[in-house]
Design an enzyme around this catalytic site. Sequence first.
Site, PDB file in Angstrom:
ATOM      1  N   LYS A 282     -74.895 -19.813-103.077  1.00  0.00           N
ATOM      2  CA  LYS A 282     -73.809 -20.414-103.844  1.00  0.00           C
ATOM      3  C   LYS A 282     -74.205 -20.370-105.330  1.00  0.00           C
ATOM      4  O   LYS A 282     -75.334 -20.681-105.676  1.00  0.00           O
ATOM      5  CB  LYS A 282     -73.611 -21.859-103.400  1.00  0.00           C
ATOM      6  CG  LYS A 282     -72.182 -22.314-103.472  1.00  0.00           C
ATOM      7  CD  LYS A 282     -71.919 -23.534-102.592  1.00  0.00           C
ATOM      8  CE  LYS A 282     -70.453 -23.916-102.665  1.00  0.00           C
ATOM      9  NZ  LYS A 282     -70.131 -25.050-101.783  1.00  0.00           N
ATOM     10  N   GLU A 369     -63.041 -35.074 -90.272  1.00  0.00           N
ATOM     11  CA  GLU A 369     -62.324 -36.329 -90.556  1.00  0.00           C
ATOM     12  C   GLU A 369     -61.870 -37.023 -89.273  1.00  0.00           C
ATOM     13  O   GLU A 369     -61.890 -38.242 -89.178  1.00  0.00           O
ATOM     14  CB  GLU A 369     -61.114 -36.030 -91.439  1.00  0.00           C
ATOM     15  CG  GLU A 369     -61.482 -35.675 -92.882  1.00  0.00           C
ATOM     16  CD  GLU A 369     -61.904 -34.237 -93.069  1.00  0.00           C
ATOM     17  OE1 GLU A 369     -61.832 -33.464 -92.110  1.00  0.00           O
ATOM     18  OE2 GLU A 369     -62.321 -33.891 -94.199  1.00  0.00           O
ATOM     19  N   ARG A 397     -55.520 -35.330 -91.591  1.00  0.00           N
ATOM     20  CA  ARG A 397     -56.041 -34.614 -90.421  1.00  0.00           C
ATOM     21  C   ARG A 397     -56.390 -35.580 -89.280  1.00  0.00           C
ATOM     22  O   ARG A 397     -56.559 -35.180 -88.139  1.00  0.00           O
ATOM     23  CB  ARG A 397     -57.257 -33.804 -90.861  1.00  0.00           C
ATOM     24  CG  ARG A 397     -57.740 -32.864 -89.836  1.00  0.00           C
ATOM     25  CD  ARG A 397     -58.628 -31.802 -90.402  1.00  0.00           C
ATOM     26  NE  ARG A 397     -57.890 -30.599 -90.813  1.00  0.00           N
ATOM     27  CZ  ARG A 397     -58.499 -29.477 -91.182  1.00  0.00           C
ATOM     28  NH1 ARG A 397     -59.823 -29.451 -91.238  1.00  0.00           N
ATOM     29  NH2 ARG A 397     -57.808 -28.409 -91.525  1.00  0.00           N
TER      30      ARG A 397
HETATM   31  C1  LIG Z   1     -60.411 -30.823 -94.138  1.00  0.00           C
HETATM   32  C2  LIG Z   1     -61.191 -30.689 -95.417  1.00  0.00           C
HETATM   33  N1  LIG Z   1     -62.174 -31.582 -95.679  1.00  0.00           N
HETATM   34  C3  LIG Z   1     -62.876 -31.493 -96.825  1.00  0.00           C
HETATM   35  C4  LIG Z   1     -62.607 -30.506 -97.730  1.00  0.00           C
HETATM   36  C5  LIG Z   1     -63.346 -30.457 -99.054  1.00  0.00           C
HETATM   37  N2  LIG Z   1     -64.148 -29.219 -99.157  1.00  0.00           N
HETATM   38  C6  LIG Z   1     -63.727 -28.162 -99.816  1.00  0.00           C
HETATM   39  S1  LIG Z   1     -64.808 -26.919 -99.786  1.00  0.00           S
HETATM   40  C7  LIG Z   1     -65.902 -27.845 -98.866  1.00  0.00           C
HETATM   41  C8  LIG Z   1     -67.210 -27.307 -98.449  1.00  0.00           C
HETATM   42  C9  LIG Z   1     -66.990 -26.086 -97.617  1.00  0.00           C
HETATM   43  O1  LIG Z   1     -68.252 -25.585 -97.261  1.00  0.00           O
HETATM   44  P1  LIG Z   1     -68.320 -24.090 -96.726  1.00  0.00           P
HETATM   45  O2  LIG Z   1     -67.252 -23.870 -95.728  1.00  0.00           O
HETATM   46  O3  LIG Z   1     -69.697 -23.874 -96.301  1.00  0.00           O
HETATM   47  O4  LIG Z   1     -67.926 -23.214 -97.991  1.00  0.00           O
HETATM   48  P2  LIG Z   1     -68.766 -23.025 -99.356  1.00  0.00           P
HETATM   49  O5  LIG Z   1     -68.177 -24.013-100.332  1.00  0.00           O
HETATM   50  O6  LIG Z   1     -70.184 -23.289 -99.026  1.00  0.00           O
HETATM   51  O7  LIG Z   1     -68.491 -21.604 -99.753  1.00  0.00           O
HETATM   52  C10 LIG Z   1     -65.373 -29.087 -98.596  1.00  0.00           C
HETATM   53  C11 LIG Z   1     -66.056 -30.149 -97.828  1.00  0.00           C
HETATM   54  C12 LIG Z   1     -61.568 -29.595 -97.416  1.00  0.00           C
HETATM   55  N3  LIG Z   1     -61.200 -28.604 -98.287  1.00  0.00           N
HETATM   56  N4  LIG Z   1     -60.897 -29.710 -96.267  1.00  0.00           N
HETATM   57 MG   LIG Z   2     -71.307 -23.152 -97.331  1.00  0.00          MG
END
Ligand SMILES: Cc1ncc(C[n+]2csc(CCOP(=O)(O)OP(=O)(O)O)c2C)c(N)n1
Ligand SMILES: [Mg+2]
Length: 646
Positions: A282, A369, A397
Amino acid sequence: MELLQTINSPEDLRRLPLDLLPKVAQEVRQYIIETMSRIGGHTGASLGAVELAVALHYAFDTPRDRLVWDVGHQAYAHKILTGRRDQFPTIRQYGGLSGFLRRDESEYDTFGAGHASTSISAALGMAIARDRKGENYHVCAIIGDASLPGGMAMEAINQAGHLKTRLIVLLNDNEMSIAPSVGALTGYLNRIREAQGYHRFKDEIGETLRSIPGVGERLHQAAKTVKDAIAAAVLPGALVNELGFKYIGYIDGHDTTALVRALREAQQIKDGPVIVHALTVKGKGYPPAEKNRYKWHASGPFDISTGAAIKSAKPSPPTYTSVFSNALCELMAKDERIVAITAAMPDGTGVDQALEKFPGRAFDVGIAEQHAVTFAAGLACEGLRPVAAIYSTFLQRAFDQIVHDVCIQNLHVVFAMDRAGIVGADGPTHHGLLDIAYMRIVPNMVVMAPKDEAELRDMLLTAIEHTGPICFRYPRGAGVGVPLDREPQLLEIGKAEILRDGGEVALLAYGSMVHPSLRAAEQLAKEGIETTVVNARFAKPLDAELILALARTKRLIVTVEEAYLAGGFGSAVMELLEENGLLGRVRLVRMGVPDRWVTHGDQKLLLAKYGLDADGIYSRVKESWEVIEERRVRRKRFEVDSIGGG
Ligand SMILES: Cc1ncc(C[n+]2csc(CCOP(=O)(O)OP(=O)(O)O)c2C)c(N)n1
Ligand SMILES: [Mg+2]
Ligand SMILES: CC(=O)[C@@H](O)[C@H](O)COP(=O)(O)O
């Protein structure tokens, strides 16, 4: 950017030789860094997925082959490569590109996103449809390591493996959610990394052992047995193959050649789904972001040379989130029963402070959630006081868990709904505009909203001392700037407060709309329109006694809420007046968001667009009052004429 300037579509990209892809990636990365330094956005996430996007649009015949991005916050390179290069600097701004994918923005955005863990379900649906049409294009979901454990994603994997549908899942594994990833699946992915690293390490050792004269072969066999035992235990077979997925990986997610090769290998697998496991970093390519991947998930504008945030000159009051975070920790220090829960948003909700100060009493459950809510219900069954801090939009959700697991059982769960209202740049997938409606309709749920950050502290205390399901909402961003020097006080459930008295107009303001309503009342008073301003505090139970008294004495009641009108606070007031036969007696005007999706853009601009600021409230009250006055004059004139026999 000279090479990127020649790429106006993925077809242009695919005409390039494979060995030029690293240069394309480098130019895309630089463009993202420069743009994000000016406008901010999901910088780190998108920098980590640059090579993925380049390789995907090179290996797949997009848009005929479908790419389905999960969340979509990491897809800036995808947008730049699919005809939106020149629009990219408008991203997340009013009238500009969305910060996530949108079907109505581009044919390459095959599925809208914003909330996590949806991509495999959508991709599976597309793949099944493809097979029914007898077509042969590819469908590929791109999902992050923290979104993969999300309930929906596991449900989709379960079905895909069962159906043996031809489907590709590209796992973007950067060991990060927003915060470091949590959960057993994360541990599993780590073990794959370690085992494969160990695997490769073992191969080298194996060859060295074999070269020892006399005993080498036996030692090599022993080492191989150990290696195979590890491989069998943790390599993908343990989970992935059992679920019907083939596994390709892991791949260096920043090596475009290796990625293209792996994706092409995956395309050859026809008899079922396959997961391609790519390791990425990242923030890749921008040292400050690589160094602090948590902080750089998203960023504001920054100084490229140092990575230092470029802050606005005007110091703003503490955010609602920081006030909540401090108040929560103060209360947790006094009451052992309080437990804090976040669903992968520790810093976003402010639960990060509790995670640090109260290990074992604060939990990051990951992007889960639904689990978070029922986990809280279980804690409440045992006499603990769970505070589930979940963004209004993400809590959507878990609606059935709120109904089925918390409210039917009347369990004492506190819902702290941050980002309630218009959030701004994240747009329609993230605005928290439905929570008043979806919480108000559930029996046993108490629904409230503070007028400012001081009252937020009161509401957290009140919620914790309550005995059943209870929620309060508060907006993204800075508070009003009121003093926080008094101790939080218990509020009487269902009791509103009159902040300004007088006139024939009553402004019933809810939550974030109270202070703008007070400012509007000042303006109206200067023009001779005296108003009563009420801090409604509760959407359920309403302060029926006060509202009915106002309905019997005023000529105009205006409700104001930063939420959808349908089912909101104003609806609750309308229902109360209707039940008491007062809708004919008093004019009721409801201010809020009409029945349409609110786009992305500056928070203040969007609030003004829907009249949800002091000017908008002033104008609406003034206009409504003038209509009433005109009618009164006309009626008077009619009465005079009638008496006069005219
Ligand atoms: C249902 C939901 N909960 C929380 C979020 C907030 N959120 C956005 S990106 C993220 C992290 C996602 O991690 P990953 O899938 O590993 O993607 P990365 O950011 O590491 O590329 C979160 C928790 C969301 N978008 N949707
Ligand atoms: Mg990730
Ligand atoms: C992509 C995603 O869902 C999160 O990164 C979200 O954008 C965070 O929102 P805040 O910036 O309001 O915490």
